[in-house]
Design a protein around this motif. Structure first.
Motif, PDB file in Angstrom:
ATOM      1  N   PHE A 103      23.519  -6.436  10.097  1.00  0.00           N
ATOM      2  CA  PHE A 103      23.640  -6.167  11.628  1.00  0.00           C
ATOM      3  C   PHE A 103      22.183  -4.770  11.178  1.00  0.00           C
ATOM      4  O   PHE A 103      21.865  -4.202  10.069  1.00  0.00           O
ATOM      5  CB  PHE A 103      24.717  -4.735  11.477  1.00  0.00           C
ATOM      6  N   TYR A 104      21.288  -5.632  12.345  1.00  0.00           N
ATOM      7  CA  TYR A 104      19.624  -4.654  12.045  1.00  0.00           C
ATOM      8  C   TYR A 104      19.192  -3.842  13.579  1.00  0.00           C
ATOM      9  O   TYR A 104      19.294  -4.955  13.804  1.00  0.00           O
ATOM     10  CB  TYR A 104      18.893  -4.872  11.654  1.00  0.00           C
ATOM     11  N   LYS A 105      19.263  -2.541  13.160  1.00  0.00           N
ATOM     12  CA  LYS A 105      19.132  -1.852  14.367  1.00  0.00           C
ATOM     13  C   LYS A 105      17.807  -0.457  13.959  1.00  0.00           C
ATOM     14  O   LYS A 105      18.315   0.218  13.467  1.00  0.00           O
ATOM     15  CB  LYS A 105      20.480  -1.095  15.178  1.00  0.00           C
ATOM     16  N   VAL A 106      16.661  -0.269  14.414  1.00  0.00           N
ATOM     17  CA  VAL A 106      16.159   0.259  14.076  1.00  0.00           C
ATOM     18  C   VAL A 106      15.339   0.563  15.435  1.00  0.00           C
ATOM     19  O   VAL A 106      14.695  -0.258  15.393  1.00  0.00           O
ATOM     20  CB  VAL A 106      15.003   0.169  13.148  1.00  0.00           C
ATOM     21  N   ASP A 107      15.132   2.029  15.574  1.00  0.00           N
ATOM     22  CA  ASP A 107      15.196   1.659  16.790  1.00  0.00           C
ATOM     23  C   ASP A 107      14.565   3.461  17.077  1.00  0.00           C
ATOM     24  O   ASP A 107      13.534   4.000  16.225  1.00  0.00           O
ATOM     25  CB  ASP A 107      15.346   1.454  18.104  1.00  0.00           C
ATOM     26  N   ASP A 108      13.955   4.082  17.925  1.00  0.00           N
ATOM     27  CA  ASP A 108      13.721   5.584  17.896  1.00  0.00           C
ATOM     28  C   ASP A 108      14.693   6.712  18.209  1.00  0.00           C
ATOM     29  O   ASP A 108      15.018   7.794  17.985  1.00  0.00           O
ATOM     30  CB  ASP A 108      13.007   5.941  19.374  1.00  0.00           C
ATOM     31  N   LYS A 109      16.395   6.293  17.461  1.00  0.00           N
ATOM     32  CA  LYS A 109      17.325   6.918  17.745  1.00  0.00           C
ATOM     33  C   LYS A 109      17.861   6.912  16.003  1.00  0.00           C
ATOM     34  O   LYS A 109      19.065   7.030  15.454  1.00  0.00           O
ATOM     35  CB  LYS A 109      18.429   6.580  18.971  1.00  0.00           C
ATOM     36  N   THR A 110      17.515   5.409  15.588  1.00  0.00           N
ATOM     37  CA  THR A 110      18.848   5.244  14.541  1.00  0.00           C
ATOM     38  C   THR A 110      17.837   4.268  13.231  1.00  0.00           C
ATOM     39  O   THR A 110      17.143   3.519  14.299  1.00  0.00           O
ATOM     40  CB  THR A 110      20.500   4.416  15.091  1.00  0.00           C
ATOM     41  N   GLN A 111      18.482   3.874  11.949  1.00  0.00           N
ATOM     42  CA  GLN A 111      18.075   3.336  11.576  1.00  0.00           C
ATOM     43  C   GLN A 111      19.518   2.431  10.473  1.00  0.00           C
ATOM     44  O   GLN A 111      19.486   3.845  10.098  1.00  0.00           O
ATOM     45  CB  GLN A 111      16.892   3.939  10.062  1.00  0.00           C
ATOM     46  N   SER A 112      20.069   1.678  11.128  1.00  0.00           N
ATOM     47  CA  SER A 112      21.074   1.305  10.437  1.00  0.00           C
ATOM     48  C   SER A 112      20.701  -0.169  10.226  1.00  0.00           C
ATOM     49  O   SER A 112      20.440  -1.252  11.505  1.00  0.00           O
ATOM     50  CB  SER A 112      22.155   0.815  12.225  1.00  0.00           C
ATOM     51  N   THR A 113      21.454  -0.370   9.013  1.00  0.00           N
ATOM     52  CA  THR A 113      20.365  -1.801   8.973  1.00  0.00           C
ATOM     53  C   THR A 113      21.691  -2.031   7.403  1.00  0.00           C
ATOM     54  O   THR A 113      21.994  -1.157   6.709  1.00  0.00           O
ATOM     55  CB  THR A 113      20.149  -1.938   7.737  1.00  0.00           C
ATOM     56  N   PHE A 114      23.079  -3.157   8.032  1.00  0.00           N
ATOM     57  CA  PHE A 114      23.862  -3.215   6.787  1.00  0.00           C
ATOM     58  C   PHE A 114      23.875  -4.969   6.621  1.00  0.00           C
ATOM     59  O   PHE A 114      23.945  -5.579   7.785  1.00  0.00           O
ATOM     60  CB  PHE A 114      25.852  -3.602   7.616  1.00  0.00           C
ATOM     61  N   LEU A 115      24.528  -5.424   5.140  1.00  0.00           N
ATOM     62  CA  LEU A 115      25.243  -6.890   5.367  1.00  0.00           C
ATOM     63  C   LEU A 115      26.403  -7.000   4.765  1.00  0.00           C
ATOM     64  O   LEU A 115      26.404  -5.750   4.158  1.00  0.00           O
ATOM     65  CB  LEU A 115      24.144  -7.877   5.473  1.00  0.00           C
ATOM     66  N   ILE A 116      26.383  -8.106   4.133  1.00  0.00           N
ATOM     67  CA  ILE A 116      27.438  -8.641   3.535  1.00  0.00           C
ATOM     68  C   ILE A 116      27.238  -9.263   2.350  1.00  0.00           C
ATOM     69  O   ILE A 116      26.292 -10.416   2.420  1.00  0.00           O
ATOM     70  CB  ILE A 116      28.813  -9.205   4.436  1.00  0.00           C
ATOM     71  N   VAL A 117      27.363  -8.761   1.123  1.00  0.00           N
ATOM     72  CA  VAL A 117      27.535 -10.196  -0.217  1.00  0.00           C
ATOM     73  C   VAL A 117      28.112 -10.395  -0.548  1.00  0.00           C
ATOM     74  O   VAL A 117      29.021 -10.093  -1.298  1.00  0.00           O
ATOM     75  CB  VAL A 117      26.422  -9.283  -1.078  1.00  0.00           C
ATOM     76  N   ASP A 118      28.417 -11.445  -0.764  1.00  0.00           N
ATOM     77  CA  ASP A 118      30.014 -12.326  -1.129  1.00  0.00           C
ATOM     78  C   ASP A 118      29.568 -11.879  -2.679  1.00  0.00           C
ATOM     79  O   ASP A 118      28.701 -13.327  -3.347  1.00  0.00           O
ATOM     80  CB  ASP A 118      30.387 -13.388  -0.214  1.00  0.00           C
ATOM     81  N   LEU A 119      30.788 -12.030  -4.176  1.00  0.00           N
ATOM     82  CA  LEU A 119      29.243 -12.233  -4.530  1.00  0.00           C
ATOM     83  C   LEU A 119      30.884 -13.613  -5.653  1.00  0.00           C
ATOM     84  O   LEU A 119      30.514 -14.369  -6.228  1.00  0.00           O
ATOM     85  CB  LEU A 119      30.986 -11.281  -5.891  1.00  0.00           C
ATOM     86  N   THR A 120      32.178 -13.054  -4.864  1.00  0.00           N
ATOM     87  CA  THR A 120      32.478 -14.140  -4.802  1.00  0.00           C
ATOM     88  C   THR A 120      33.943 -15.019  -3.574  1.00  0.00           C
ATOM     89  O   THR A 120      33.803 -13.777  -2.664  1.00  0.00           O
ATOM     90  CB  THR A 120      33.431 -14.569  -6.417  1.00  0.00           C
ATOM     91  N   LYS A 121      34.815 -15.611  -4.286  1.00  0.00           N
ATOM     92  CA  LYS A 121      35.639 -15.905  -2.532  1.00  0.00           C
ATOM     93  C   LYS A 121      35.816 -14.949  -2.293  1.00  0.00           C
ATOM     94  O   LYS A 121      36.739 -14.879  -1.103  1.00  0.00           O
ATOM     95  CB  LYS A 121      36.140 -16.773  -2.796  1.00  0.00           C
TER      96      LYS A 121
END
Length: 368
Positions: A103-121
């Protein structure tokens, strides 16, 4: 006998042939997750939320190198971290990590960056980006003095509720503002999502205002929270925290440069090297900031935040680095304020200095 103190890159070289798993997961591995979102995260091939598939660390760094050779990562993380990230990418240890759902949203109101990293199943890490070099990211941090109703927090909570729905375990993780977000999501996510969260890491996040702490200080979810700060921490002591920090050693010399977790020492057991207490300077800074904030009325606090926001936004500088190398923009922004706001901004440094000498006279001790 003096205990070993490894730098994070030395740790990576030491464990490079041992594939990461839940059984050998160490605090030293947290450094990778602290720094990976500082690459050009929107353009290195990580599938967006809702898209199929995943990418690995090796391809992320290959794409990063194509886009930005010898990249530096902004004002508060001046060290070139490419060497560390590339060492991680070349090691066997991190070869099975799966990065997806960006999820990436960077504009004049927010810097929002999130993701998921699978370590295992069975285990995934929900990774919340810290504040990068963008001005808007730091202004979101500043607004936390006034309110928790800011977009990056809402985005993070909704993102986690959407994505943590499978029958598996989740670890919430973030450095700097990302650590604060990890706190927030732990406390405000849907109950069924909270049940799936086994741990939440906050690495030197700035904390919250008193009202938010009071509201959630007895929440049982806080038992899952681990707060880690360097010995000379500044960022991690800006506002108020839910629990005492685990204080760790760093090779960096100043509070701001210690904010970079790539400088944190790792011991023989591959955990961060513990310190008994924060440095005296960190403790004094903490007392000065808290005393000043306690003296401000709600109206004065809102005015100060709005004034600093106007100054920072003057000239449309997108990054802190750009703002600092063009100080004329800061000066013009200051003189563009109404007279009453200029007075409050102008007198703030003198009030902080006065409080500093008051704290020194009281002989404040280092934290126990």
């Amino acid at each position: 006998m003096k205990k070993a103190r490894l730098l994070p890159i030395d740790y990576v070289y030491k464990v490079k042939d041992e594939v990461l798993s839940p059984s050998n997961f160490n605090e030293g591995d947290l450094i990778l997750f602290s720094l990976i979102t500082l690459v050009d995260i929107a353009n290195v091939g990580i599938p967006r939320e809702g898209e199929e598939g995943y990418t690995n660390l090796k391809d992320i760094m290959k794409n990063q190198k194509k886009l930005h050779k010898d990249e530096k990562y902004g004002l508060l993380l001046p060290l070139n971290i490419n060497e560390f990230l590339e060492a991680c990418a070349k090691s066997k240890r991190y070869q099975n990590l799966k990065f997806h759902s960006l999820f990436y949203k960077v504009d004049d109101k927010t810097q929002s960056t999130f993701l998921i990293v699978d370590l295992t199943k069975e285990i995934s890490i929900v990774l919340f980006s810290g504040t990068d070099d963008t001005v808007v990211g730091w202004l979101e941090d500043l607004n936390l003095i006034v309110t928790q109703e800011i977009e990056c927090l809402t985005n993070a909570r909704e993102y986690t509720n959407r994505n943590c729905t499978s029958d598996k375990a989740y670890i919430l993780f973030g450095h700097s503002k990302g650590g604060l977000i990890s706190n927030y999501v732990l406390l405000t996510a849907l109950p069924e999502v909270q049940d799936r969260v086994i741990m939440a890491y906050d690495l030197d996040g700035p904390g919250f205002n008193k009202e938010f702490i009071k509201k959630y200080k007895h929440n049982p979810e806080l038992d899952k929270l681990i707060l880690i700060c360097p010995r000379k921490s500044i960022i991690g002591r800006l506002f108020y925290q839910f629990k005492n920090a685990t204080v760790v050693g760093s090779s960096a010399k100043t509070g701001l440069t210690q904010h970079n977790p790539a400088t944190w020492y790792i011991g023989d057991d591959f955990s961060f090297v513990r310190c008994n207490k924060f440095s005296k300077r960190s403790t004094i800074n903490d007392a000065v900031i808290k005393t000043y904030l306690d003296q401000l009325s709600k109206k004065d606090t809102e005015t100060l935040v709005n004034s600093i926001t106007k100054i920072a936004n003057y000239g449309n500088a997108k990054t802190l680095s750009n703002l600092v190398v063009h100080p004329i923009k800061i000066i013009k922004g200051f003189f563009g304020l109404p007279k009453s706001e200029r007075k409050q901004v102008r007198t703030t440094p003198f009030k902080l200095i006065k409080i500093y000498f008051q704290v020194k006279r009281e002989g404040i001790k280092e934290d126990e």
